[in-house]
Design a protein around this motif. Structure first.
Motif, mmCIF file in Angstrom:
data_model
loop_
_atom_site.group_PDB
_atom_site.id
_atom_site.type_symbol
_atom_site.label_atom_id
_atom_site.label_comp_id
_atom_site.label_asym_id
_atom_site.label_seq_id
_atom_site.Cartn_x
_atom_site.Cartn_y
_atom_site.Cartn_z
ATOM 1 N N PHE A 5 -13.365 -13.136 19.761
ATOM 2 C CA PHE A 5 -11.955 -12.789 19.705
ATOM 3 C C PHE A 5 -11.383 -12.753 21.112
ATOM 4 O O PHE A 5 -12.028 -12.262 22.031
ATOM 5 N N GLU A 6 -10.148 -13.222 21.259
ATOM 6 C CA GLU A 6 -9.464 -13.127 22.545
ATOM 7 C C GLU A 6 -8.726 -11.798 22.580
ATOM 8 O O GLU A 6 -7.976 -11.467 21.661
ATOM 9 N N VAL A 7 -8.937 -11.015 23.643
ATOM 10 C CA VAL A 7 -8.290 -9.709 23.752
ATOM 11 C C VAL A 7 -7.186 -9.695 24.807
ATOM 12 O O VAL A 7 -6.348 -8.800 24.808
ATOM 13 N N ALA A 8 -7.213 -10.674 25.686
ATOM 14 C CA ALA A 8 -6.199 -10.826 26.731
ATOM 15 C C ALA A 8 -6.394 -12.224 27.299
ATOM 16 O O ALA A 8 -7.436 -12.839 27.075
ATOM 17 N N PRO A 9 -5.404 -12.735 28.013
ATOM 18 C CA PRO A 9 -5.583 -14.070 28.609
ATOM 19 C C PRO A 9 -6.833 -14.119 29.486
ATOM 20 O O PRO A 9 -7.018 -13.295 30.377
ATOM 21 N N GLY A 10 -7.723 -15.034 29.169
ATOM 22 C CA GLY A 10 -8.954 -15.194 29.924
ATOM 23 C C GLY A 10 -10.031 -14.176 29.602
ATOM 24 O O GLY A 10 -11.075 -14.166 30.243
ATOM 25 N N GLU A 11 -9.788 -13.333 28.627
ATOM 26 C CA GLU A 11 -10.759 -12.296 28.235
ATOM 27 C C GLU A 11 -11.071 -12.424 26.754
ATOM 28 O O GLU A 11 -10.177 -12.352 25.912
ATOM 29 N N SER A 12 -12.340 -12.592 26.444
ATOM 30 C CA SER A 12 -12.740 -12.649 25.040
ATOM 31 C C SER A 12 -13.985 -11.784 24.837
ATOM 32 O O SER A 12 -14.652 -11.405 25.796
ATOM 33 N N VAL A 13 -14.228 -11.466 23.582
ATOM 34 C CA VAL A 13 -15.414 -10.692 23.222
ATOM 35 C C VAL A 13 -16.031 -11.276 21.963
ATOM 36 O O VAL A 13 -15.344 -11.877 21.142
ATOM 37 N N SER A 14 -17.314 -11.087 21.844
ATOM 38 C CA SER A 14 -18.007 -11.331 20.584
ATOM 39 C C SER A 14 -18.439 -9.983 20.067
ATOM 40 O O SER A 14 -18.876 -9.119 20.835
ATOM 41 N N LEU A 15 -18.299 -9.786 18.768
ATOM 42 C CA LEU A 15 -18.693 -8.541 18.127
ATOM 43 C C LEU A 15 -19.936 -8.818 17.299
ATOM 44 O O LEU A 15 -19.884 -9.578 16.329
ATOM 45 N N LEU A 16 -21.032 -8.204 17.687
ATOM 46 C CA LEU A 16 -22.331 -8.437 17.050
ATOM 47 C C LEU A 16 -22.783 -7.145 16.388
ATOM 48 O O LEU A 16 -23.058 -6.150 17.070
ATOM 49 N N LEU A 17 -22.849 -7.164 15.071
ATOM 50 C CA LEU A 17 -23.187 -5.984 14.290
ATOM 51 C C LEU A 17 -24.648 -6.063 13.851
ATOM 52 O O LEU A 17 -25.076 -7.082 13.296
ATOM 53 N N TYR A 18 -25.387 -4.970 14.105
ATOM 54 C CA TYR A 18 -26.805 -4.930 13.743
ATOM 55 C C TYR A 18 -27.119 -3.662 12.954
ATOM 56 O O TYR A 18 -26.516 -2.620 13.170
ATOM 57 N N LYS A 19 -28.109 -3.793 12.083
ATOM 58 C CA LYS A 19 -28.641 -2.635 11.364
ATOM 59 C C LYS A 19 -30.158 -2.663 11.476
ATOM 60 O O LYS A 19 -30.750 -3.693 11.846
ATOM 61 N N ASN A 20 -30.782 -1.533 11.165
ATOM 62 C CA ASN A 20 -32.239 -1.388 11.242
ATOM 63 C C ASN A 20 -32.790 -1.758 12.619
ATOM 64 O O ASN A 20 -33.862 -2.365 12.742
ATOM 65 N N VAL A 21 -32.054 -1.366 13.649
ATOM 66 C CA VAL A 21 -32.469 -1.640 15.031
ATOM 67 C C VAL A 21 -33.559 -0.642 15.425
ATOM 68 O O VAL A 21 -33.440 0.554 15.159
ATOM 69 N N THR A 22 -34.599 -1.148 16.050
ATOM 70 C CA THR A 22 -35.712 -0.277 16.443
ATOM 71 C C THR A 22 -35.888 -0.168 17.955
ATOM 72 O O THR A 22 -36.774 0.558 18.410
ATOM 73 N N ASN A 23 -35.051 -0.866 18.734
ATOM 74 C CA ASN A 23 -35.298 -0.909 20.180
ATOM 75 C C ASN A 23 -34.016 -0.911 21.020
ATOM 76 O O ASN A 23 -33.933 -1.617 22.023
ATOM 77 N N LEU A 24 -33.038 -0.104 20.668
ATOM 78 C CA LEU A 24 -31.757 -0.183 21.382
ATOM 79 C C LEU A 24 -31.889 0.173 22.861
ATOM 80 O O LEU A 24 -31.299 -0.503 23.706
ATOM 81 N N PHE A 94 -18.699 7.836 20.477
ATOM 82 C CA PHE A 94 -18.396 6.443 20.158
ATOM 83 C C PHE A 94 -19.435 5.475 20.714
ATOM 84 O O PHE A 94 -19.522 4.342 20.276
ATOM 85 N N GLU A 95 -20.212 5.935 21.663
ATOM 86 C CA GLU A 95 -21.262 5.090 22.228
ATOM 87 C C GLU A 95 -22.524 5.247 21.389
ATOM 88 O O GLU A 95 -22.911 6.360 21.035
ATOM 89 N N ALA A 96 -23.146 4.130 21.055
ATOM 90 C CA ALA A 96 -24.385 4.178 20.270
ATOM 91 C C ALA A 96 -25.472 4.845 21.100
ATOM 92 O O ALA A 96 -25.691 4.493 22.258
ATOM 93 N N SER A 97 -26.145 5.818 20.504
ATOM 94 C CA SER A 97 -27.235 6.493 21.206
ATOM 95 C C SER A 97 -28.412 5.531 21.359
ATOM 96 O O SER A 97 -28.510 4.524 20.647
ATOM 97 N N ASN A 98 -29.300 5.859 22.260
ATOM 98 C CA ASN A 98 -30.476 5.007 22.489
ATOM 99 C C ASN A 98 -31.375 4.911 21.266
ATOM 100 O O ASN A 98 -32.143 3.969 21.126
ATOM 101 N N GLU A 99 -31.270 5.878 20.364
ATOM 102 C CA GLU A 99 -32.093 5.900 19.150
ATOM 103 C C GLU A 99 -31.354 5.320 17.936
ATOM 104 O O GLU A 99 -31.891 5.328 16.830
ATOM 105 N N ALA A 100 -30.150 4.841 18.132
ATOM 106 C CA ALA A 100 -29.343 4.355 17.013
ATOM 107 C C ALA A 100 -30.041 3.212 16.280
ATOM 108 O O ALA A 100 -30.697 2.364 16.898
ATOM 109 N N ILE A 101 -29.891 3.213 14.962
ATOM 110 C CA ILE A 101 -30.443 2.114 14.163
ATOM 111 C C ILE A 101 -29.347 1.146 13.728
ATOM 112 O O ILE A 101 -29.627 0.051 13.262
ATOM 113 N N GLU A 102 -28.091 1.558 13.913
ATOM 114 C CA GLU A 102 -26.943 0.682 13.654
ATOM 115 C C GLU A 102 -26.136 0.620 14.937
ATOM 116 O O GLU A 102 -25.866 1.635 15.565
ATOM 117 N N VAL A 103 -25.741 -0.583 15.318
ATOM 118 C CA VAL A 103 -24.985 -0.743 16.559
ATOM 119 C C VAL A 103 -24.037 -1.933 16.448
ATOM 120 O O VAL A 103 -24.373 -2.956 15.847
#
Length: 177
Positions: A5-24, A94-103
């Motif tokens: 997604f473009e958020v501003a001119p020259g700035e874009s982001v990808s949003l990557l959703l994960y579940k069952n994460v074991t190594n954040l 709002f920040e995913a903790s280091n132990e989070a399984i969803e991020v």
């Protein structure tokens, strides 16, 4: 669905959703210096637009004061939250903790190589970003954003209330100065 997604001119982001994460924690350490990524707790995000508004606000804040050293990640989480102070513990939620399984990984200025680095690093299942609402904890969001039952009756979709709070935060701060 395309996750870029473009958020501003020259700035874009990808949003990557994960579940069952074991190594954040390992992912965060491994990717430092290789990619600019923010690790978000998806339970407190009402939609993709919530992320895009917060990042756009942070980028605009930085652009308005280019002489000042601004930690864009800190500003992003500030604008993602409802907190009126940049030092409140609500922001940390709002920040995913280091132990989070969803991020939800917000990857700035992504390309094929950066996305590949993230994909290789994360031990977990990639989920489609359109499923983000399945992770959302409405009760926790209502509490953090102080959204009343009356407000929900006026705007039956909680997203509208969150967008308004996030989008108007900087305006409120400017009027207090």
């Amino acid at each position: 669905m395309d996750t870029k997604f473009e958020v501003a001119p020259g700035e874009s982001v990808s949003l990557l959703l994960y579940k069952n994460v074991t190594n954040l924690l390992e992912v965060k350490l491994k990717l430092v210096g290789q990619v600019e990524a923010y690790y978000v707790n998806p339970k407190l995000v009402v939609s993709i637009r919530h992320i895009l508004i917060a990042l756009n606000q942070a980028l605009n804040f930085k652009k308005r004061d280019p002489e000042r050293i601004i930690d864009l990640e800190k500003e992003f989480f500030y604008f993602l939250s409802s907190s009126a102070s940049r030092n409140k513990p609500e922001i940390a939620a709002f920040e995913a903790s280091n132990e989070a399984i969803e991020v939800l990984i917000v990857l700035r200025n992504p390309n094929f190589e950066k996305c590949g680095l993230v994909e290789k690093a994360v031990k977990g299942e990639r989920d489609n970003i359109v499923n983000l609402n399945e992770y959302t904890n409405i009760g926790e969001i209502r509490k953090l954003f102080s959204i009343t039952k009356e407000e929900l009756q006026l705007d039956a979709d909680i997203r509208g209330s969150v967008y308004n709070i996030v989008a108007l935060k900087d305006l409120k701060a400017q009027t207090r100065r």
